[in-house]
Design a protein around this motif. Structure first.
Motif, PDB file in Angstrom:
ATOM      1  N   PRO A  81     -62.384   7.780-101.423  1.00 13.10           N
ATOM      2  CA  PRO A  81     -61.658   9.051-101.358  1.00 13.10           C
ATOM      3  C   PRO A  81     -62.265  10.086-102.296  1.00 13.10           C
ATOM      4  N   TYR A 132     -61.172  12.225-104.333  1.00 13.51           N
ATOM      5  CA  TYR A 132     -60.634  12.376-105.684  1.00 13.51           C
ATOM      6  C   TYR A 132     -60.878  11.153-106.572  1.00 13.51           C
ATOM      7  N   ASP A 133     -61.657  10.190-106.083  1.00 12.48           N
ATOM      8  CA  ASP A 133     -62.047   9.037-106.889  1.00 12.48           C
ATOM      9  C   ASP A 133     -63.570   9.064-107.014  1.00 12.48           C
ATOM     10  N   PRO A 140     -56.921   7.161 -99.329  1.00 19.16           N
ATOM     11  CA  PRO A 140     -56.836   6.676-100.714  1.00 19.16           C
ATOM     12  C   PRO A 140     -57.201   5.202-100.836  1.00 19.16           C
ATOM     13  N   THR A 159     -56.188   1.797 -98.580  1.00 14.67           N
ATOM     14  CA  THR A 159     -55.988   2.008 -97.148  1.00 14.67           C
ATOM     15  C   THR A 159     -56.487   0.822 -96.327  1.00 14.67           C
TER      16      THR A 159
END
Length: 378
Positions: free
Chosen positions: A26, A28-29, A89, A92
């Motif tokens: 993802p 944001y990681d 995220p 998943t």
């Protein structure tokens, strides 16, 4: 070049994709995205490509550029441009595992767009395996933030694309195996902030003004502005910390999309016109975030489509083309006037959901399309 004879097997390609899909990435990681970029770079090196690691922008995963073996590797060539971040995220995989079910396969990011990226690598591999030297060098750019509008890598994309004659983007196909993408709508993103006035929700409720209530009213107002020329949607909302406090701040994110740049520009003006603050500090703020310009096909893009259509015809497919909603990094290269063809990736559906899937046979089919372009572009 008869693309039908190239050594490409969908079953083998699908198995090769397993470590890509099982490395969740993802946006944001950044650590996970960088790990995924590393896996892709390992594959490129195994295919003989020269790979350059590019540290990611602040708060985002790493990027990479590469070039496959060629007598003139520094010459302007064909740029395969792809992102390896996804909207899914971590975790998943438990709900959407990498799994084959007959003619279909599932997995987070399999269709958008890890599968298409892998197919592009396989196209270059197959050409090398049969000893076909491409007229132009095949370059690759892997980025890490497309799913959030490319706030950190747009400059890198535009600078890299300007070095080359053509850009190929293996995002998912537009309407199944019978289409590619030759244009993209314009898109703008916005940061929303509703401001309230604090009070105790149990003792002095009437003395406060709820930021959450303000945001709720504004969401209805924003989405009601949608018409045939420009759409508006609010997709992210965060507000409040204590249920017994009248909320003072509520934040959100919105998106508008239009087929024409003028319509998007008017849409941006409407959104910014919602800014309003009262004397007590309450009110609403809209700030423009990242924007993708409209991409309308030029003669170079339409020539790329015609070439691809002829290649598809040798496989018995009548290939269509069209503009697509939803942005991609092709918005940037197409808007620069660089001949760009998008939607070369896998056939599938339900991307950005827990039901994302591909048609397995599209792995070899789409790789053959890209190989045919690589083999003849000069």
């Amino acid at each position: 070049m008869d693309v039908n004879t190239l050594p490409l097997c969908s079953d083998t390609m699908l198995e090769g994709l397993r470590p890509w899909i099982e490395c969740e990435s993802p946006t944001y990681d950044p650590v996970s995205v960088s790990r995924m970029v590393g896996i892709a770079c390992d594959r490129l090196r195994a295919l003989g490509a020269r790979v350059e690691h590019i540290p990611g922008p602040p708060g985002l995963g790493d990027c990479a550029r590469a070039v496959f073996p060629h007598p003139r590797p520094e010459a302007p060539g064909v740029l395969v441009m792809a992102h390896l971040d996804t909207v899914h995220p971590i975790g998943t995989l438990e709900k959407l595992p990498f799994r084959r079910k007959g003619d279909f396969a599932t997995g987070p990011g399999l269709c958008d767009m890890k599968g298409g990226t892998y197919a592009a690598f396989e196209a270059a591999r197959a050409l090398a395996e049969v000893g076909h030297e491409t007229p132009l060098p095949i370059h690759v750019l892997l980025t890490s933030d497309e799913e959030i509008g490319t706030p950190g890598t747009r400059a890198l994309i535009e600078a890299e694309a300007r070095k080359h004659k053509y850009v190929l983007v293996p995002e998912p196909g537009l309407m199944g195996r019978s289409s590619v993408v030759t244009g993209r709508y314009a898109i703008a993103r916005y940061h929303l902030t509703a401001h309230g006035v604090a009070s105790h929700a149990g003792i002095r409720l009437s003395k406060g003004r709820s930021a959450i209530r303000e945001m709720a009213a504004r969401i209805l107002e924003i989405e009601a502005m949608t018409d045939e020329d420009c759409t508006y949607s609010v997709g992210v909302v965060h507000g409040g910390k204590w249920v017994n406090c009248v909320s003072t701040v509520c934040r959100g994110e919105a998106l508008s999309m239009a087929k024409r740049q003028d319509d998007l520009d008017r849409g941006v003006a409407r959104m910014l016109g919602l800014n309003q603050r009262d004397e007590d500090g309450s009110g609403f703020e809209v700030a423009l975030s990242v924007v993708r310009p409209v991409w309308e096909p030029n003669a170079g893009t339409l020539d790329l489509y015609e070439r691809t259509r002829r290649i598809a015809a040798t496989m018995g497919v009548t290939l269509e083309h069209g503009s697509a909603g939803g942005g991609s990094d092709a918005n940037f290269t197409g808007a620069l006037g660089i001949p760009t063809l998008d939607g070369l990736g896998l056939d599938g559906e339900l991307v950005h959901t827990l039901h994302e899937y591909i048609e397995v046979e599209s792995l070899a089919y789409r790789a053959r399309l890209m190989a045919g372009l690589m083999a003849e572009l000069s």
